[in-house]
Design a protein around this motif. Structure first.
Motif, PDB file in Angstrom:
ATOM      1  N   LEU A 102       0.816  -1.211   0.000  1.00 55.62           N
ATOM      2  CA  LEU A 102       0.000   0.000   0.000  1.00 55.62           C
ATOM      3  C   LEU A 102       0.852   1.264   0.000  1.00 55.62           C
ATOM      4  O   LEU A 102       0.415   2.316  -0.479  1.00 55.62           O
ATOM      5  CB  LEU A 102      -0.919   0.004   1.231  1.00 55.62           C
ATOM      6  CG  LEU A 102      -2.019  -1.066   1.257  1.00 55.62           C
ATOM      7  CD1 LEU A 102      -2.731  -1.052   2.608  1.00 55.62           C
ATOM      8  CD2 LEU A 102      -3.019  -0.846   0.130  1.00 55.62           C
ATOM      9  N   GLY A 103       2.083   1.167   0.540  1.00 59.30           N
ATOM     10  CA  GLY A 103       2.940   2.340   0.644  1.00 59.30           C
ATOM     11  C   GLY A 103       3.761   2.631  -0.589  1.00 59.30           C
ATOM     12  O   GLY A 103       4.552   3.581  -0.595  1.00 59.30           O
ATOM     13  N   LYS A 104       3.591   1.860  -1.647  1.00 59.66           N
ATOM     14  CA  LYS A 104       4.391   2.062  -2.866  1.00 59.66           C
ATOM     15  C   LYS A 104       4.291   3.489  -3.419  1.00 59.66           C
ATOM     16  O   LYS A 104       5.335   4.093  -3.728  1.00 59.66           O
ATOM     17  CB  LYS A 104       3.976   1.044  -3.925  1.00 59.66           C
ATOM     18  CG  LYS A 104       4.760   1.181  -5.232  1.00 59.66           C
ATOM     19  CD  LYS A 104       4.344   0.137  -6.263  1.00 59.66           C
ATOM     20  CE  LYS A 104       5.104   0.331  -7.570  1.00 59.66           C
ATOM     21  NZ  LYS A 104       4.706  -0.673  -8.581  1.00 59.66           N
ATOM     22  N   PRO A 105       3.103   4.085  -3.561  1.00 54.70           N
ATOM     23  CA  PRO A 105       3.049   5.457  -4.095  1.00 54.70           C
ATOM     24  C   PRO A 105       3.851   6.455  -3.254  1.00 54.70           C
ATOM     25  O   PRO A 105       4.502   7.353  -3.801  1.00 54.70           O
ATOM     26  CB  PRO A 105       1.548   5.784  -4.070  1.00 54.70           C
ATOM     27  CG  PRO A 105       0.870   4.449  -4.115  1.00 54.70           C
ATOM     28  CD  PRO A 105       1.754   3.536  -3.318  1.00 54.70           C
ATOM     29  N   LEU A 106       3.811   6.293  -1.924  1.00 59.07           N
ATOM     30  CA  LEU A 106       4.546   7.215  -1.057  1.00 59.07           C
ATOM     31  C   LEU A 106       6.049   7.055  -1.244  1.00 59.07           C
ATOM     32  O   LEU A 106       6.779   8.060  -1.347  1.00 59.07           O
ATOM     33  CB  LEU A 106       4.167   6.960   0.400  1.00 59.07           C
ATOM     34  CG  LEU A 106       4.861   7.823   1.453  1.00 59.07           C
ATOM     35  CD1 LEU A 106       4.562   9.293   1.214  1.00 59.07           C
ATOM     36  CD2 LEU A 106       4.461   7.402   2.857  1.00 59.07           C
ATOM     37  N   VAL A 107       6.516   5.818  -1.306  1.00 62.99           N
ATOM     38  CA  VAL A 107       7.954   5.576  -1.485  1.00 62.99           C
ATOM     39  C   VAL A 107       8.420   6.128  -2.822  1.00 62.99           C
ATOM     40  O   VAL A 107       9.491   6.772  -2.917  1.00 62.99           O
ATOM     41  CB  VAL A 107       8.273   4.073  -1.368  1.00 62.99           C
ATOM     42  CG1 VAL A 107       9.743   3.814  -1.700  1.00 62.99           C
ATOM     43  CG2 VAL A 107       7.951   3.567   0.028  1.00 62.99           C
TER      44      VAL A 107
END
Length: 492
Positions: A102-107
């Motif tokens: 789920l955190g891929k866009p933030l990274v």
């Protein structure tokens, strides 16, 4: 010291074999075949995976080594200890894997400059996290069983050989870069599998849970300790990963690649420390269980003296031969990490000299106090990197790392001294450092030879002669004196 010496010798030999392979890997193969940005990518993926595995483990790797003495020999298969060790971390991994996904866009937003390179390979970090979690838990179990040599071999030697082979296949055109990244993941997976097969071979791989495990030690106590260890280990994980991650984010993946090479060069200094610590953890846990403070205090001082002796020699040898190391790399871009190497060496040397203070605190009855030191240090490390990397680049990351290591070791050494009346330093430590300073000065003023290899042998030979003679003359290392006496007897 019998167990430590036997296992430590094997681990040292394996570690130095791994060091040679790792040196070839990081200074010849990878820098010649991969761009700095590609090396930075693999480093960021491993750093993300390491953090994920650390969170998923809920501190159970250290918990296993801390509490296994109570389970050892309790009924069949140590009262079902292994399934207890693996079960909760596997549930934790499901949660962590979901968060990473789920955190891929933030990274990718953090690494906006290199999102096109990181994005297609991002999910590999989840696979790496699973492999790192599995082999770290199995490695902890093997340490508790005093079976450390094979685990050292697959992590220090086999893993590096597999990565070298994958890089060579990429260089020859047999693999695309995407194939290389997948082979990189496969190398970590094979290490986890090999440890499972080894546990089967020694008849310690039994995954059937038993209620007896919960009767030996209450699950609440294990979880409480694991939770504190997890929070305490945040600082260690931050020290290992945050500089690579923040260099890549604040500067670029190419800068992260250069910094990774600098980190790998300085890692040579830590090999004897790591070999010793593999056996020291379960042994110190046994001392606490037995309440044998005299043996613990003696072990503390002896390991500190040994680490100072070996660490000073290696630090000088690496620092004064950086021209040789970067000459072998033969790519001018990587020399930008020279200052970072020197700073990292200073921090790692102090970490080794401080001895096993971290293990003593982590296994002591007052392990909770370590949480305050580590949590504060983790926050300080992030803050230092945040401030120093934009201003000083790679050197700023190295300064942050050095300050962090110095800070945590001062805090832990003070705590062990105040709480238990033990400190690791005796009169031999300043004498060793003085000899190291003289040896470094002698080698520094030596004239350089035109050939890189001859210059290495020339400087290394003089350093060994001056340092070894100084240690023998000042009588600062009884172990070295005994070895020298044996050599003289053999000559007769």
């Amino acid at each position: 010291m019998g167990i430590v010496q036997r296992q430590g010798l094997r681990n040292t030999l394996i570690s130095y074999a791994g060091l040679v392979i790792g040196f070839v890997n990081t200074t010849v193969v990878l820098p010649r075949l991969l761009t700095p940005a590609q090396i930075g990518l693999t480093g960021v993926l491993v750093s993300l995976a390491t953090i994920g595995a650390q969170l998923a483990s809920v501190g159970f790797a250290s918990t296993g080594m801390r509490y296994f003495p109570y389970f050892r020999g309790q009924g069949r298969n140590h009262a079902g200890f292994l399934p207890l060790l693996l079960g909760l971390p596997m549930l934790g991994f499901v949660v962590v894997a979901g968060l990473l996904w789920l955190g891929k866009p933030l990274v990718l937003h953090w690494y906006a400059k290199d999102a096109a390179l990181l994005g297609p390979h991002y999910l590999v970090a989840i696979g790496l996290a699973a492999c790192i979690l599995l082999y770290s838990l199995q490695d902890a179990f093997l340490k508790a069983l005093y079976h450390t040599a094979f685990s050292s071999f697959v992590q220090e030697v086999l893993l590096r050989l597999l990565i070298v082979a994958a890089a060579a296949a990429y260089g020859l055109g047999a693999l695309s870069f995407e194939g290389f990244v997948l082979a990189y993941l496969g190398a970590y997976a094979l290490v986890a599998l090999m440890l499972s097969l080894y546990l089967m071979a020694i008849r310690e791989f039994n995954l059937r849970p038993t209620r007896a495990a919960l009767r030996v030690k209450p699950l609440r106590e294990l979880l409480a300790y694991g939770g504190f260890v997890l929070l305490s280990n945040i600082s260690g994980t931050v020290l290992l990963t945050i500089d690579n991650l923040m260099v890549g984010s604040k500067l670029s993946l190419a800068a992260a690649g250069i910094y990774i090479i600098a980190t790998n060069i300085s890692t040579a200094l830590t090999m004897p420390f790591r070999a010793l610590y593999k056996t020291a953890f379960p042994l110190i846990a046994e001392y606490w269980k037995e309440g044998n403070m005299a043996r613990l205090a003696d072990f503390y001082q002896r390991t500190t003296r040994l680490n100072t002796l070996l660490g000073s020699y290696l630090a000088i040898g690496i620092a004064l031969n950086l021209d040789f190391i970067y000459g072998i790399i033969n790519r001018p871009a990587y020399t930008a990490g020279t200052t970072a190497v020197l700073l990292l060496l200073a921090g790692r040397l102090f970490d080794g000299i401080a001895g096993v203070n971290g293990i003593i605190v982590a296994t002591s009855p007052r392990y909770r106090f370590d949480l305050i030191f580590n949590f504060t240090l983790a926050a300080a490390t992030v803050a230092l990197n945040w401030l120093l990397i934009p201003r000083y680049g790679l050197a700023g990351a190295a300064v942050a790392y050095c300050l962090a290591l110095t800070g945590i070791n001062l805090a832990r050494t003070w705590f062990v001294w105040r709480a238990y009346g033990m400190q690791p330093f005796d009169a031999r430590i300043p004498r060793i450092l003085a000899v190291a300073g003289v040896a470094a000065a002698v080698v520094w003023f030596l004239p350089s030879l035109p050939n890189l290899w001859l210059n290495l042998l020339w400087r290394g030979g003089v350093l060994t002669l001056v340092y070894g003679a100084g240690i023998l003359l000042t009588r600062t290392a009884p172990e070295l004196e005994q070895l020298w006496a044996k050599v003289l007897r053999l000559k007769k």
